[in-house]
Design a protein around this motif. Structure first.
Motif, PDB file in Angstrom:
ATOM      1  N   ASP A  21       0.821  -1.204   0.000  1.00  0.00           N
ATOM      2  CA  ASP A  21       0.000   0.000   0.000  1.00  0.00           C
ATOM      3  C   ASP A  21       0.864   1.266   0.000  1.00  0.00           C
ATOM      4  OD1 ASP A  21      -2.283  -1.552  -0.037  1.00  0.00           O
ATOM      5  OD2 ASP A  21      -2.657  -1.372   2.120  1.00  0.00           O
ATOM      6  N   ILE A  24       2.365   1.722  -3.535  1.00  0.00           N
ATOM      7  CA  ILE A  24       1.328   2.210  -4.458  1.00  0.00           C
ATOM      8  C   ILE A  24       1.016   3.676  -4.176  1.00  0.00           C
ATOM      9  CG2 ILE A  24      -1.112   1.974  -5.130  1.00  0.00           C
ATOM     10  CD1 ILE A  24       0.780  -0.186  -6.283  1.00  0.00           C
ATOM     11  N   ALA A  25       0.915   4.051  -2.925  1.00  0.00           N
ATOM     12  CA  ALA A  25       0.653   5.452  -2.570  1.00  0.00           C
ATOM     13  C   ALA A  25       1.788   6.354  -3.049  1.00  0.00           C
ATOM     14  CB  ALA A  25       0.456   5.593  -1.064  1.00  0.00           C
ATOM     15  N   LEU A  27       3.819   5.776  -5.611  1.00  0.00           N
ATOM     16  CA  LEU A  27       3.734   5.857  -7.073  1.00  0.00           C
ATOM     17  C   LEU A  27       2.623   6.808  -7.509  1.00  0.00           C
ATOM     18  CD1 LEU A  27       4.319   2.124  -8.039  1.00  0.00           C
ATOM     19  CD2 LEU A  27       5.856   4.051  -8.489  1.00  0.00           C
ATOM     20  N   ARG A  28       1.483   6.744  -6.839  1.00  0.00           N
ATOM     21  CA  ARG A  28       0.380   7.641  -7.178  1.00  0.00           C
ATOM     22  C   ARG A  28       0.746   9.092  -6.882  1.00  0.00           C
ATOM     23  NH1 ARG A  28      -4.304   3.684  -5.005  1.00  0.00           N
ATOM     24  NH2 ARG A  28      -4.585   2.543  -6.946  1.00  0.00           N
ATOM     25  N   ASP A  31       3.096  10.289  -9.575  1.00  0.00           N
ATOM     26  CA  ASP A  31       2.360  10.520 -10.811  1.00  0.00           C
ATOM     27  C   ASP A  31       1.591  11.836 -10.746  1.00  0.00           C
ATOM     28  OD1 ASP A  31       1.425   9.666 -13.418  1.00  0.00           O
ATOM     29  OD2 ASP A  31      -0.515   9.331 -12.454  1.00  0.00           O
ATOM     30  N   GLN A  32       0.932  12.097  -9.628  1.00  0.00           N
ATOM     31  CA  GLN A  32       0.182  13.342  -9.476  1.00  0.00           C
ATOM     32  C   GLN A  32       1.109  14.551  -9.465  1.00  0.00           C
ATOM     33  OE1 GLN A  32      -2.046  12.612  -5.893  1.00  0.00           O
ATOM     34  NE2 GLN A  32      -3.728  11.616  -6.985  1.00  0.00           N
ATOM     35  N   GLY A  54      -0.512   6.210 -18.203  1.00  0.00           N
ATOM     36  CA  GLY A  54       0.729   6.398 -17.478  1.00  0.00           C
ATOM     37  C   GLY A  54       1.807   7.147 -18.235  1.00  0.00           C
ATOM     38  N   THR A 176       9.109  12.607  -3.104  1.00  0.00           N
ATOM     39  CA  THR A 176       7.675  12.402  -3.187  1.00  0.00           C
ATOM     40  C   THR A 176       6.917  13.252  -2.170  1.00  0.00           C
ATOM     41  OG1 THR A 176       7.970  10.172  -4.002  1.00  0.00           O
ATOM     42  CG2 THR A 176       5.834  10.689  -3.060  1.00  0.00           C
TER      43      THR A 176
END
Length: 183
Positions: A21, A24-25, A27-28, A31-32, A54, A176
């Motif tokens: 989790d 994934i958080a 990576l999101r 991306d944002q 992507g 990040t």
């Protein structure tokens, strides 16, 4: 007991749910963040930016005169900002510089010209601090399905004589959790 030992041995290859989790958080968030930075570039430099599966595409990376691959001074500020955002926040990104031509020459000439344009922009991005291994150049020449103004050349075909910048992989940002860099 032996069955229990085998079962536990097999479990060591699984990722813990909280680690999954978190990844994934991250990576999101990356991306944002990249999308926000590219959107800022789009607004600042009046560039068309799209995102699909992507990939982030900057459609108006640079434009060229007929039968020329010389990068103009007016296109350098966008490329400088783009290189800074990628270099400072997305060092794992793989950038593809796509070169295009209008249909005024032969298909072979236009393919070579598109590649020269892409290489010109690639070289500029590398000189602006991007790693040479992360920026590649390709040519689509005058491919009809890639023309902005189908069949147009001369002044009307300016939009066909261009390069596009494609971020194929943004990776996990080095910062990040840091605030978005101002453009």
């Amino acid at each position: 007991m032996a069955l229990g030992a085998v079962a536990l041995t097999g479990c060591t290859k699984y990722i813990k749910r909280d680690e999954f989790d978190t990844t994934i958080a991250d990576l999101r968030a990356t991306d944002q963040k990249l999308q926000g930075q590219i959107d800022s570039l789009s607004q600042k430099h009046d560039a068309l930016v799209t995102q699909l599966a992507g990939r982030v595409r900057v459609e108006t990376g640079a434009h060229f005169a007929t039968n020329d691959a010389t990068l103009s001074e007016e296109d350098k500020p966008l490329l400088d900002d783009f290189a800074r955002v990628i270099r400072d926040n997305h060092s794992d990104a793989l950038i593809t510089v796509e070169g295009f031509a209008d249909p005024s020459g032969s298909a072979a000439l236009n393919r070579r010209l598109g590649l020269k344009r892409a290489q010109s922009v690639r070289d500029y991005l590398v000189s602006a601090g991007l790693n040479a291994n992360q920026v590649r150049a390709v040519s689509y020449g005058e491919d009809r399905n890639r023309q902005v103004r189908e069949g147009q050349s001369g002044d009307a075909g300016r939009d066909n004589r261009r390069v596009s910048l494609v971020v194929d992989y943004a990776g996990v940002s080095q910062a990040t959790a840091a605030p978005t860099a101002s453009l």
